[in-house]
Design an enzyme around this catalytic site. Sequence first.
Site, mmCIF file in Angstrom:
data_model
loop_
_atom_site.group_PDB
_atom_site.id
_atom_site.type_symbol
_atom_site.label_atom_id
_atom_site.label_comp_id
_atom_site.label_asym_id
_atom_site.label_seq_id
_atom_site.Cartn_x
_atom_site.Cartn_y
_atom_site.Cartn_z
ATOM 1 N N ARG A 1 11.141 -0.686 7.892
ATOM 2 C CA ARG A 1 11.837 -1.633 8.678
ATOM 3 C C ARG A 1 12.663 -2.034 8.499
ATOM 4 N NH1 ARG A 1 6.307 -4.247 8.434
ATOM 5 N NH2 ARG A 1 5.916 -4.142 10.860
ATOM 6 N N LYS B 1 -13.855 -5.071 11.066
ATOM 7 C CA LYS B 1 -13.776 -3.667 10.140
ATOM 8 C C LYS B 1 -15.789 -3.576 10.995
ATOM 9 C CE LYS B 1 -11.004 -5.519 6.182
ATOM 10 N NZ LYS B 1 -10.860 -5.944 5.039
ATOM 11 N N VAL C 1 1.138 -1.177 0.902
ATOM 12 C CA VAL C 1 -0.401 0.335 -0.154
ATOM 13 C C VAL C 1 0.804 1.111 -0.173
ATOM 14 C CG1 VAL C 1 -1.527 1.362 1.027
ATOM 15 C CG2 VAL C 1 -1.653 -1.573 0.678
ATOM 16 N N LYS D 1 -7.247 -0.872 10.861
ATOM 17 C CA LYS D 1 -8.368 -1.471 11.235
ATOM 18 C C LYS D 1 -7.998 -2.132 12.385
ATOM 19 C CE LYS D 1 -7.780 -5.346 8.387
ATOM 20 N NZ LYS D 1 -7.290 -4.904 7.514
ATOM 21 N N GLY E 1 -11.156 -1.286 1.472
ATOM 22 C CA GLY E 1 -10.281 -0.757 0.273
ATOM 23 C C GLY E 1 -11.207 0.632 0.194
ATOM 24 N N GLY F 1 -2.897 -15.470 -5.275
ATOM 25 C CA GLY F 1 -2.784 -14.017 -3.961
ATOM 26 C C GLY F 1 -3.505 -13.809 -3.411
ATOM 27 N N ILE G 1 -13.443 1.707 -2.011
ATOM 28 C CA ILE G 1 -14.502 1.987 -1.607
ATOM 29 C C ILE G 1 -15.489 3.279 -0.469
ATOM 30 C CG2 ILE G 1 -17.145 0.846 -1.724
ATOM 31 C CD1 ILE G 1 -16.529 -1.762 -1.203
#
Length: 437
Positions: A42, A203, A11, A103, A132, A185, A134
């Site tokens: 990191r 969520k 992301v 979340k 995501g 995936g 939306i």
Amino acid sequence: MRLALLGCGTVGGEVVRLLHEQSADLAARIGAPLEIAGIAVRRLGRDRGDLPVDPALFTTDALGLIKRDDVDVVVEVVGGIEPARGWLVEALRAGKSVVTANKALLAEDGAALHDATAEGGGDLYYEAAVAGAIPLLRPLRESLHGDRINRVTGIVNGTTNFILSAMDATGAGFAEALEEATELGYAEADPTADVEGFDAAAKAAILASLAFHTRVGAADVHREGITEVTAADVASAKAMGCTIKLLCIAARGADATGRETVSVRVHPAMIPLAHPLASVGDAYNAVFVEAEAAGPLMFYGRGAGGAPTASAVLGDVVAVSRNRLAGVRAASESAYADLPVRPMGEALTRYHISLDVADRPGVLAAVAGVFARHDVSIATVRQGPAGGGAAGRGEDADLVIVTHVAPDAALAATVRELRGLDIVRSVASVLRVEGGL
């Protein structure tokens, strides 16, 4: 506007890419250019491909980056509870605005973040934390504040929706469908958070908090995953004109004493094919909102992935940046209702129960008696030979019962008593039924 980006994985990398590709448009929408002040990671030596960013911007000192005076907005896409909680509380108390996709943290300790926001006077936005790309949380947080929301029902985990959709389409079992999801995936190497419902429960807590103006945490959400859903369950749902989905359900209503409460739960359930959520397949998400004045509203789209999530993150970045330039802040957390969370046992639902019973006279009457003792009304009964084979008396038979609406505690107690009957060889499956079948 100067941004501190915490995290540069799937992301975070997409956020950097979109900031670079859309820099002119974003500056025009905000009224000032966006610049990356630093990126906390990191490991400094990790290969990040052709990411369009100056390597000198990377640092392992996230807290030091947050504390810099030239940082206006902190964008967090690391995930997890700690150290993210400490970083964001520090940023918010210092008056910086925060955009997060976390979340788990919001569901675990959103109260700490909201309190720090009120103390510092900045903004806390988190559209990317649920579903995501939306646009869902902003409508709940702002657009529908003039209305009363009574129920939110959603498919908010793409991995489980892909698995259940594959089982429905091919007749595969859970293990086979999970293997396919992993190969494509859609599922992580460790899919526990998805298939056991933890992701959806976080969520659900966020959605309930916004919809009902009440602080709801992950611990308040009843949670069940999909690992026990079988190919036989899916076939039985099809026979009823239904499909099975992992649903998050948040509802507002009166309890037995007339006191207004909220109920928040995540579990697999059968829904009729006519329901708007039934046709949501693959890894897509959808949320069905029922409001008094607006009526039913449907939000649908890709609920995960680097680009969709980054889109939601940048939408929030634009909003908080505009506010900072204008010297204003968004409306603070709305938790004035402070409604109690109803225990799962008091939630009203319906059960689909599949029994393997002795095939002899009086069985149906004995089973019906158990339901009557727990004040649970039976809606439909379907009986056939064990295993769905040819008709004719054998030692065992299948009995499929769908109930009318009843408290979950009464339904669960009914199932417990059925398991103890001599005539019941096994309770093959128990699934809730939602959506007005």
